[in-house]
Design an enzyme around this catalytic site. Sequence first.
Site, PDB file in Angstrom:
ATOM      1  N   SER A  99       0.863  -1.191   0.000  1.00 35.61           N
ATOM      2  CA  SER A  99       0.000   0.000   0.000  1.00 35.61           C
ATOM      3  C   SER A  99       0.891   1.229   0.000  1.00 35.61           C
ATOM      4  O   SER A  99       1.510   1.565   1.015  1.00 35.61           O
ATOM      5  CB  SER A  99      -0.912   0.005   1.235  1.00 35.61           C
ATOM      6  OG  SER A  99      -1.828  -1.064   1.182  1.00 35.61           O
ATOM      7  N   LYS A 174      -7.345   1.652  -2.821  1.00 33.19           N
ATOM      8  CA  LYS A 174      -6.884   1.199  -1.504  1.00 33.19           C
ATOM      9  C   LYS A 174      -6.890   2.350  -0.505  1.00 33.19           C
ATOM     10  O   LYS A 174      -7.253   2.165   0.668  1.00 33.19           O
ATOM     11  CB  LYS A 174      -5.477   0.600  -1.607  1.00 33.19           C
ATOM     12  CG  LYS A 174      -4.882   0.144  -0.259  1.00 33.19           C
ATOM     13  CD  LYS A 174      -5.753  -0.883   0.452  1.00 33.19           C
ATOM     14  CE  LYS A 174      -5.278  -1.218   1.864  1.00 33.19           C
ATOM     15  NZ  LYS A 174      -4.043  -1.996   1.903  1.00 33.19           N
ATOM     16  N   LYS A 242       0.296   5.618   8.229  1.00 33.79           N
ATOM     17  CA  LYS A 242       0.908   5.848   6.914  1.00 33.79           C
ATOM     18  C   LYS A 242      -0.158   5.959   5.833  1.00 33.79           C
ATOM     19  O   LYS A 242      -0.129   6.849   4.976  1.00 33.79           O
ATOM     20  CB  LYS A 242       1.890   4.712   6.623  1.00 33.79           C
ATOM     21  CG  LYS A 242       2.567   4.757   5.256  1.00 33.79           C
ATOM     22  CD  LYS A 242       1.885   3.850   4.235  1.00 33.79           C
ATOM     23  CE  LYS A 242       1.911   2.386   4.620  1.00 33.79           C
ATOM     24  NZ  LYS A 242       1.294   1.526   3.575  1.00 33.79           N
TER      25      LYS A 242
END
Length: 296
Positions: A99, A174, A242
């Site tokens: 990701s 995502k 993150k």
Amino acid sequence: MPTLPHIAWIGLGVMGSPMAENLLKAGYPLTGHTLEPHKLDRLAAAGGTPAGSVREAVARADVVVTMLPADPEVTAVAHGDDGVLANARPGTLFIDMSSISPRTSAALAESAAAHNVRALDAPVSGGEAGAIEGTLSVMAGGERADFEEAAPLLRTLGTTVVHCGPHGAGQTVKAANQLIVAANIQACAEAVVFLQKSGVDLAAALDVLGGGLAASAVLARKRENFLGREYPPGFRIDLHHKDMGIVTTAAREVGAVLPLGTVVATLVAAARAQGDGALDHSALLRGVERLSGGTT
């Protein structure tokens, strides 16, 4: 039976190890590399071939898959004299399932093309349980033909496998996924504290909520974490922090305003600052408890 492509798998963490093992169970020949020796031992025990470097792992590969924590790790593994792009054979399919930001993913695809390597971004959702069960949701970006070639491999790892658009589109989806998941966990955490402070039987309440419109994968998957106040890391707060940075930055770049997303990103950052970064993201409950005057 057609010969299955040889896979080079880079990154054998919480998600990467069970995903690689599912490919091995399906008959794919697989060579893996990671920085943790005991994870290489686990790979060998599952029938894979350990490699001492990225260069060694990709030398004979038809498909290279990376499953790494963040942009810096993906960039480091892809580039350099010992990296994927310098050592992959021409025509190799490079699938990054990490990701990372859509911008980084699109730049990686451009660099790959210059090395005659085809790239897909194919991040996943479903956490450690989905990785173990082979029930992940896979969102892919890149050329349609490359996606179709990769689809059998991806369907070994997930039950929902969708081509979302050009390079970077998988990472964009995502990012949206992580926004929804974080907001859902936060809402569940607030409901848990509200219910317990009201004296309601929490287990019974979660049962009935799980049968109505409030039902969600988050509520089902994290129910025991909420009840037992135990947070083994299926997906760490550090990583969700993150990801919230990715979605807020990407949204700003395209002019999308995320009022709720910004608040949730702040709450995730606060949990990390309070020392909860290594815990599962369901530990956002701890933040609600602190704001409510302590544990419930």
